[in-house]
Design a protein around this motif. Sequence first.
Motif, PDB file in Angstrom:
ATOM      1  N   PRO A   1       0.819  -1.213   0.000  1.00 42.50           N
ATOM      2  CA  PRO A   1       0.000   0.000   0.000  1.00 42.50           C
ATOM      3  C   PRO A   1       0.854   1.265   0.000  1.00 42.50           C
ATOM      4  O   PRO A   1       2.036   1.238   0.367  1.00 42.50           O
ATOM      5  CB  PRO A   1      -0.803  -0.115   1.318  1.00 42.50           C
ATOM      6  CG  PRO A   1      -0.694  -1.533   1.740  1.00 42.50           C
ATOM      7  CD  PRO A   1       0.620  -2.022   1.228  1.00 42.50           C
ATOM      8  N   ALA A   2       0.248   2.352  -0.394  1.00 39.10           N
ATOM      9  CA  ALA A   2       0.924   3.655  -0.362  1.00 39.10           C
ATOM     10  C   ALA A   2       1.184   4.055   1.088  1.00 39.10           C
ATOM     11  O   ALA A   2       0.422   3.714   1.992  1.00 39.10           O
ATOM     12  CB  ALA A   2       0.070   4.703  -1.052  1.00 39.10           C
ATOM     13  N   GLY A   3       2.294   4.751   1.304  1.00 39.84           N
ATOM     14  CA  GLY A   3       2.591   5.287   2.623  1.00 39.84           C
ATOM     15  C   GLY A   3       3.546   4.467   3.453  1.00 39.84           C
ATOM     16  O   GLY A   3       4.096   4.966   4.435  1.00 39.84           O
ATOM     17  N   GLY A   4       3.757   3.194   3.083  1.00 44.72           N
ATOM     18  CA  GLY A   4       4.672   2.354   3.844  1.00 44.72           C
ATOM     19  C   GLY A   4       6.114   2.576   3.434  1.00 44.72           C
ATOM     20  O   GLY A   4       6.425   3.382   2.551  1.00 44.72           O
ATOM     21  N   SER A   5       7.022   1.833   4.062  1.00 44.54           N
ATOM     22  CA  SER A   5       8.443   2.021   3.800  1.00 44.54           C
ATOM     23  C   SER A   5       8.815   1.702   2.356  1.00 44.54           C
ATOM     24  O   SER A   5       9.630   2.409   1.742  1.00 44.54           O
ATOM     25  CB  SER A   5       9.260   1.142   4.752  1.00 44.54           C
ATOM     26  OG  SER A   5       8.905  -0.228   4.616  1.00 44.54           O
ATOM     27  N   SER A   6       8.224   0.640   1.792  1.00 44.77           N
ATOM     28  CA  SER A   6       8.527   0.285   0.398  1.00 44.77           C
ATOM     29  C   SER A   6       8.071   1.377  -0.549  1.00 44.77           C
ATOM     30  O   SER A   6       8.762   1.713  -1.522  1.00 44.77           O
ATOM     31  CB  SER A   6       7.847  -1.042   0.036  1.00 44.77           C
ATOM     32  OG  SER A   6       8.359  -2.101   0.816  1.00 44.77           O
ATOM     33  N   ASP A   7       6.912   1.932  -0.273  1.00 47.86           N
ATOM     34  CA  ASP A   7       6.373   3.007  -1.103  1.00 47.86           C
ATOM     35  C   ASP A   7       7.239   4.261  -1.014  1.00 47.86           C
ATOM     36  O   ASP A   7       7.538   4.906  -2.024  1.00 47.86           O
ATOM     37  CB  ASP A   7       4.939   3.311  -0.661  1.00 47.86           C
ATOM     38  CG  ASP A   7       4.301   4.431  -1.467  1.00 47.86           C
ATOM     39  OD1 ASP A   7       4.141   4.263  -2.685  1.00 47.86           O
ATOM     40  OD2 ASP A   7       3.986   5.476  -0.875  1.00 47.86           O
ATOM     41  N   ILE A   8       7.675   4.591   0.193  1.00 45.43           N
ATOM     42  CA  ILE A   8       8.522   5.776   0.391  1.00 45.43           C
ATOM     43  C   ILE A   8       9.808   5.642  -0.416  1.00 45.43           C
ATOM     44  O   ILE A   8      10.240   6.573  -1.109  1.00 45.43           O
ATOM     45  CB  ILE A   8       8.848   5.954   1.891  1.00 45.43           C
ATOM     46  CG1 ILE A   8       7.580   6.330   2.667  1.00 45.43           C
ATOM     47  CG2 ILE A   8       9.926   7.016   2.088  1.00 45.43           C
ATOM     48  CD1 ILE A   8       7.759   6.295   4.178  1.00 45.43           C
ATOM     49  N   LEU A   9      10.412   4.464  -0.345  1.00 46.62           N
ATOM     50  CA  LEU A   9      11.661   4.233  -1.063  1.00 46.62           C
ATOM     51  C   LEU A   9      11.446   4.265  -2.576  1.00 46.62           C
ATOM     52  O   LEU A   9      12.239   4.864  -3.326  1.00 46.62           O
ATOM     53  CB  LEU A   9      12.247   2.881  -0.656  1.00 46.62           C
ATOM     54  CG  LEU A   9      13.645   2.599  -1.185  1.00 46.62           C
ATOM     55  CD1 LEU A   9      14.668   3.446  -0.429  1.00 46.62           C
ATOM     56  CD2 LEU A   9      13.983   1.126  -1.036  1.00 46.62           C
ATOM     57  N   ALA A  10      10.372   3.633  -3.040  1.00 45.81           N
ATOM     58  CA  ALA A  10      10.093   3.593  -4.477  1.00 45.81           C
ATOM     59  C   ALA A  10       9.889   4.990  -5.043  1.00 45.81           C
ATOM     60  O   ALA A  10      10.363   5.306  -6.142  1.00 45.81           O
ATOM     61  CB  ALA A  10       8.856   2.734  -4.734  1.00 45.81           C
ATOM     62  N   ARG A  11       9.199   5.831  -4.303  1.00 51.36           N
ATOM     63  CA  ARG A  11       8.934   7.180  -4.800  1.00 51.36           C
ATOM     64  C   ARG A  11      10.211   8.026  -4.826  1.00 51.36           C
ATOM     65  O   ARG A  11      10.384   8.888  -5.697  1.00 51.36           O
ATOM     66  CB  ARG A  11       7.847   7.846  -3.948  1.00 51.36           C
ATOM     67  CG  ARG A  11       6.493   7.188  -4.161  1.00 51.36           C
ATOM     68  CD  ARG A  11       5.358   7.810  -3.369  1.00 51.36           C
ATOM     69  NE  ARG A  11       4.168   6.991  -3.520  1.00 51.36           N
ATOM     70  CZ  ARG A  11       3.335   7.048  -4.559  1.00 51.36           C
ATOM     71  NH1 ARG A  11       3.567   7.936  -5.527  1.00 51.36           N
ATOM     72  NH2 ARG A  11       2.285   6.261  -4.640  1.00 51.36           N
ATOM     73  N   ALA A  12      11.108   7.761  -3.893  1.00 47.23           N
ATOM     74  CA  ALA A  12      12.385   8.472  -3.911  1.00 47.23           C
ATOM     75  C   ALA A  12      13.173   8.098  -5.170  1.00 47.23           C
ATOM     76  O   ALA A  12      13.755   8.955  -5.839  1.00 47.23           O
ATOM     77  CB  ALA A  12      13.188   8.134  -2.660  1.00 47.23           C
TER      78      ALA A  12
END
Length: 327
Positions: A43-54
């Motif tokens: 889901p959006a907002g988790g650690s994987s999402d944060i890293l992917a967006r960076a």
Amino acid sequence: MRKILNMLARTAAALAGTACLAAAVMAQPAFPSRPLKLIVPFPAGGSSDILARAFAEKLQAELGQPVVVDNRAGGNTVIGTQAAASAKPDGYTILQVTPNSVTVGSLRSNLPYDLERDFTPVLGVGAVPLMLVVPAMSNTRSIADLAAAAKTSPSGITYGSGGIGSLGHLVPARFVRDLGVTGTHVPYRGVAPAVQDVAAGRVQFMFVSSLEGMQMTKTGMVRVLAVTSGQRLPNLPKVPTMAELGFADFKPVVWYGFMVPAHTPPVITARLAKAFANAAGDPAMREHLMALGLSVEIRDATAFGKYLREETMRWTRVVRDNDIRME
């Protein structure tokens, strides 16, 4: 004369074929010529999402095209991974992979894809340690306190996770086994609700990535008892490592990498690998990743593929030793 004419005819045909092939290659637009999709199976907002967006932001500068993050959560990464496996192998669909990508295969024999067969590694970019957290409101201030609490209940201590078969499930399963106590797993649909129940005291502990754990400590939701890194974290200098507490080989991490559907042209895979490596090596990006707790460690396609196989064997053993099954 006839032999000469035939030879000339064959030569002319070969040259014509070469010219057509060259024309076809030249007719192909340079990669990439349109936006790319980065599938994150969380889901959006988790650690994987944060890293992917960076990474998506830096990749846009590297590739000259937008990189759109597509959150496909569900099934402990299965839904997003299946979507990527069925995508056209043209380099325009990239899959983010984490330990959950390999642990799910240890528990399910009927996956609609095979991670090794259906994907090609692009690059491994690094890892973050895990944090052993308990409710901030509790009196638990050490692993010894957890062990003592386990002995007061027939069901032992309870631990939460973001789902059955996730790293957040397998790590504490191994932990309670190493600790020599009984533990009861309480699975949730995602890390967020599990964290909420730990903070509320309904679950006694869980392991979370440092990306999530740092934020949780800032809000005062949890207390960190230990970290799985080789050294103490700069932001938490008073928190000991698991090794310091007697768990010498207990160093699981949440690693991150990227793959593309199998049969993606090697030249395109190499282009993506270079873009990811350049993004990770950018000084501002590296500083940002380190602030998030990520230890940047670039593994090329060959090394990352080998690492994936090693991780698969590692967690398959944990599943077997702890008799973990899909409940």
